[in-house]
Write a protein that holds these residues in place. Structure first.
Motif, PDB file in Angstrom:
ATOM      1  N   LYS A 119      79.288  59.401  70.952  1.00 20.59           N
ATOM      2  CA  LYS A 119      79.563  58.877  69.606  1.00 20.59           C
ATOM      3  C   LYS A 119      78.291  58.720  68.769  1.00 20.59           C
ATOM      4  N   ILE A 120      77.113  58.745  69.408  1.00 17.59           N
ATOM      5  CA  ILE A 120      75.863  58.553  68.672  1.00 17.59           C
ATOM      6  C   ILE A 120      75.400  59.893  68.097  1.00 17.59           C
ATOM      7  N   GLY A 121      75.219  59.924  66.782  1.00 17.50           N
ATOM      8  CA  GLY A 121      74.752  61.136  66.116  1.00 17.50           C
ATOM      9  C   GLY A 121      73.317  61.028  65.639  1.00 17.50           C
ATOM     10  N   ARG A 122      72.819  59.793  65.542  1.00 12.67           N
ATOM     11  CA  ARG A 122      71.467  59.582  65.020  1.00 12.67           C
ATOM     12  C   ARG A 122      71.029  58.168  65.359  1.00 12.67           C
ATOM     13  N   VAL A 123      69.720  58.000  65.611  1.00 13.04           N
ATOM     14  CA  VAL A 123      69.137  56.677  65.811  1.00 13.04           C
ATOM     15  C   VAL A 123      68.046  56.496  64.756  1.00 13.04           C
ATOM     16  N   LEU A 124      68.040  55.330  64.150  1.00 16.08           N
ATOM     17  CA  LEU A 124      67.080  55.020  63.096  1.00 16.08           C
ATOM     18  C   LEU A 124      66.175  53.873  63.526  1.00 16.08           C
ATOM     19  N   LEU A 125      64.869  54.089  63.407  1.00 14.46           N
ATOM     20  CA  LEU A 125      63.914  52.988  63.562  1.00 14.46           C
ATOM     21  C   LEU A 125      63.928  52.262  62.227  1.00 14.46           C
ATOM     22  N   ASN A 126      64.653  51.163  62.173  1.00 16.24           N
ATOM     23  CA  ASN A 126      64.850  50.426  60.929  1.00 16.24           C
ATOM     24  C   ASN A 126      63.616  49.607  60.551  1.00 16.24           C
ATOM     25  N   ASP A 127      62.970  49.003  61.552  1.00 18.69           N
ATOM     26  CA  ASP A 127      61.826  48.135  61.265  1.00 18.69           C
ATOM     27  C   ASP A 127      61.082  47.832  62.561  1.00 18.69           C
ATOM     28  N   VAL A 128      59.865  47.348  62.397  1.00 12.77           N
ATOM     29  CA  VAL A 128      59.120  46.767  63.511  1.00 12.77           C
ATOM     30  C   VAL A 128      59.199  45.264  63.311  1.00 12.77           C
ATOM     31  N   LEU A 129      59.815  44.571  64.251  1.00 11.11           N
ATOM     32  CA  LEU A 129      60.025  43.127  64.117  1.00 11.11           C
ATOM     33  C   LEU A 129      58.817  42.317  64.574  1.00 11.11           C
ATOM     34  N   ALA A 130      58.087  42.824  65.546  1.00 16.10           N
ATOM     35  CA  ALA A 130      56.898  42.128  66.051  1.00 16.10           C
ATOM     36  C   ALA A 130      55.882  43.155  66.518  1.00 16.10           C
ATOM     37  N   CYS A 131      54.640  42.862  66.249  1.00 15.99           N
ATOM     38  CA  CYS A 131      53.538  43.707  66.687  1.00 15.99           C
ATOM     39  C   CYS A 131      52.359  42.766  66.894  1.00 15.99           C
ATOM     40  N   GLU A 132      52.242  42.247  68.108  1.00 17.41           N
ATOM     41  CA  GLU A 132      51.240  41.216  68.383  1.00 17.41           C
ATOM     42  C   GLU A 132      50.201  41.712  69.375  1.00 17.41           C
ATOM     43  N   GLY A 133      48.972  41.299  69.131  1.00 20.19           N
ATOM     44  CA  GLY A 133      47.901  41.636  70.051  1.00 20.19           C
ATOM     45  C   GLY A 133      46.954  42.660  69.494  1.00 20.19           C
ATOM     46  N   GLY A 134      47.375  43.391  68.504  1.00 17.29           N
ATOM     47  CA  GLY A 134      46.497  44.369  67.878  1.00 17.29           C
ATOM     48  C   GLY A 134      45.778  43.758  66.699  1.00 17.29           C
ATOM     49  N   GLU A 135      44.947  44.557  66.087  1.00 15.16           N
ATOM     50  CA  GLU A 135      44.185  44.089  64.933  1.00 15.16           C
ATOM     51  C   GLU A 135      45.029  44.094  63.669  1.00 15.16           C
ATOM     52  N   ALA A 136      46.058  44.931  63.624  1.00 21.10           N
ATOM     53  CA  ALA A 136      46.871  45.071  62.424  1.00 21.10           C
ATOM     54  C   ALA A 136      48.159  44.261  62.555  1.00 21.10           C
ATOM     55  N   GLY A 137      48.787  44.005  61.424  1.00 19.15           N
ATOM     56  CA  GLY A 137      50.030  43.259  61.400  1.00 19.15           C
ATOM     57  C   GLY A 137      51.248  44.136  61.611  1.00 19.15           C
ATOM     58  N   ARG A 138      52.406  43.520  61.478  1.00 20.85           N
ATOM     59  CA  ARG A 138      53.684  44.180  61.706  1.00 20.85           C
ATOM     60  C   ARG A 138      53.873  45.384  60.777  1.00 20.85           C
ATOM     61  N   GLU A 139      53.531  45.226  59.495  1.00 23.52           N
ATOM     62  CA  GLU A 139      53.708  46.315  58.534  1.00 23.52           C
ATOM     63  C   GLU A 139      52.835  47.524  58.894  1.00 23.52           C
ATOM     64  N   ALA A 140      51.615  47.245  59.334  1.00 25.19           N
ATOM     65  CA  ALA A 140      50.718  48.340  59.726  1.00 25.19           C
ATOM     66  C   ALA A 140      51.260  49.052  60.966  1.00 25.19           C
ATOM     67  N   CYS A 141      51.864  48.304  61.876  1.00 27.60           N
ATOM     68  CA  CYS A 141      52.451  48.927  63.070  1.00 27.60           C
ATOM     69  C   CYS A 141      53.602  49.851  62.680  1.00 27.60           C
ATOM     70  N   LEU A 142      54.422  49.423  61.738  1.00 26.89           N
ATOM     71  CA  LEU A 142      55.517  50.277  61.282  1.00 26.89           C
ATOM     72  C   LEU A 142      54.966  51.546  60.652  1.00 26.89           C
ATOM     73  N   GLU A 143      53.924  51.399  59.850  1.00 24.44           N
ATOM     74  CA  GLU A 143      53.345  52.552  59.173  1.00 24.44           C
ATOM     75  C   GLU A 143      52.747  53.555  60.153  1.00 24.44           C
ATOM     76  N   ARG A 144      52.156  53.081  61.240  1.00 22.16           N
ATOM     77  CA  ARG A 144      51.522  54.005  62.184  1.00 22.16           C
ATOM     78  C   ARG A 144      52.483  54.513  63.255  1.00 22.16           C
ATOM     79  N   THR A 145      53.735  54.053  63.257  1.00 11.53           N
ATOM     80  CA  THR A 145      54.722  54.499  64.235  1.00 11.53           C
ATOM     81  C   THR A 145      55.334  55.832  63.809  1.00 11.53           C
TER      82      THR A 145
END
Length: 168
Positions: free
Chosen positions: A130-156
């Protein structure tokens, strides 16, 4: 000799001064343009040009049936990034008609630096066909790196080897 003329040339003095001013202004403009182009060239060849982008790649590797769910095998390639204590993503499963069906938040961390790992999780309440597509909607947490959550989403980055689309 008339007032305002240069001896022997017959050119008014004010015209010579205006011409000199125009040449000086043009030289300043050319020099400014050269400096501006040089500054942009240095910015584009700065540290980002010498260091590879620390991307984090998610590969939807496999779908397999599980009881009342679709089991997902996800390859997490952090081979160019630093350690992350937590890397939590928000995923949506769309059916073959493109309608959003299921949402799941998945903790893919901790992630070791310069390492690729495999994570397995279930999309409950939906079967794999039944699955036709999977979407990475957001990065909810990105801890331990130098960048924040938004930067993690951008580099994913996303890709799929499972026969269905996986995008962001």
């Amino acid at each position: 000799m008339q007032s305002g003329q240069v001896i022997g040339q017959g050119i008014p003095l004010y015209r010579l001064r205006i011409g000199r001013l125009a040449l000086d202004t043009a030289a300043c403009l050319v020099l400014s343009l050269v400096l501006l182009v040089s500054a942009f060239a240095q910015d584009s060849a700065g540290p980002l040009a010498t260091e590879p982008k620390a991307s984090l790649k998610l590969q939807l590797n496999r779908l397999e049936p599980a009881p009342d769910a679709c089991r997902i095998t996800m390859l997490v390639d952090n081979s160019r990034g630093g350690a992350l204590k937590s890397y939590r993503v928000d995923l949506f499963a769309f059916d073959t008609e493109g309608v959003a069906q299921k949402r799941v938040a998945v903790e893919l961390g901790p992630l070791s630096p310069k390492k690729t790992t495999v994570k397995i999780f279930d999309f409950p309440g939906i079967t794999c066909p039944k699955i036709g597509r999977v979407l990475l909607n957001d990065v909810l947490a990105c801890e331990g790196g130098e960048a924040g959550r938004e930067a993690c989403l951008e580099r994913t980055e996303t890709e799929s080897k499972a026969g269905i689309a996986f995008d962001r």
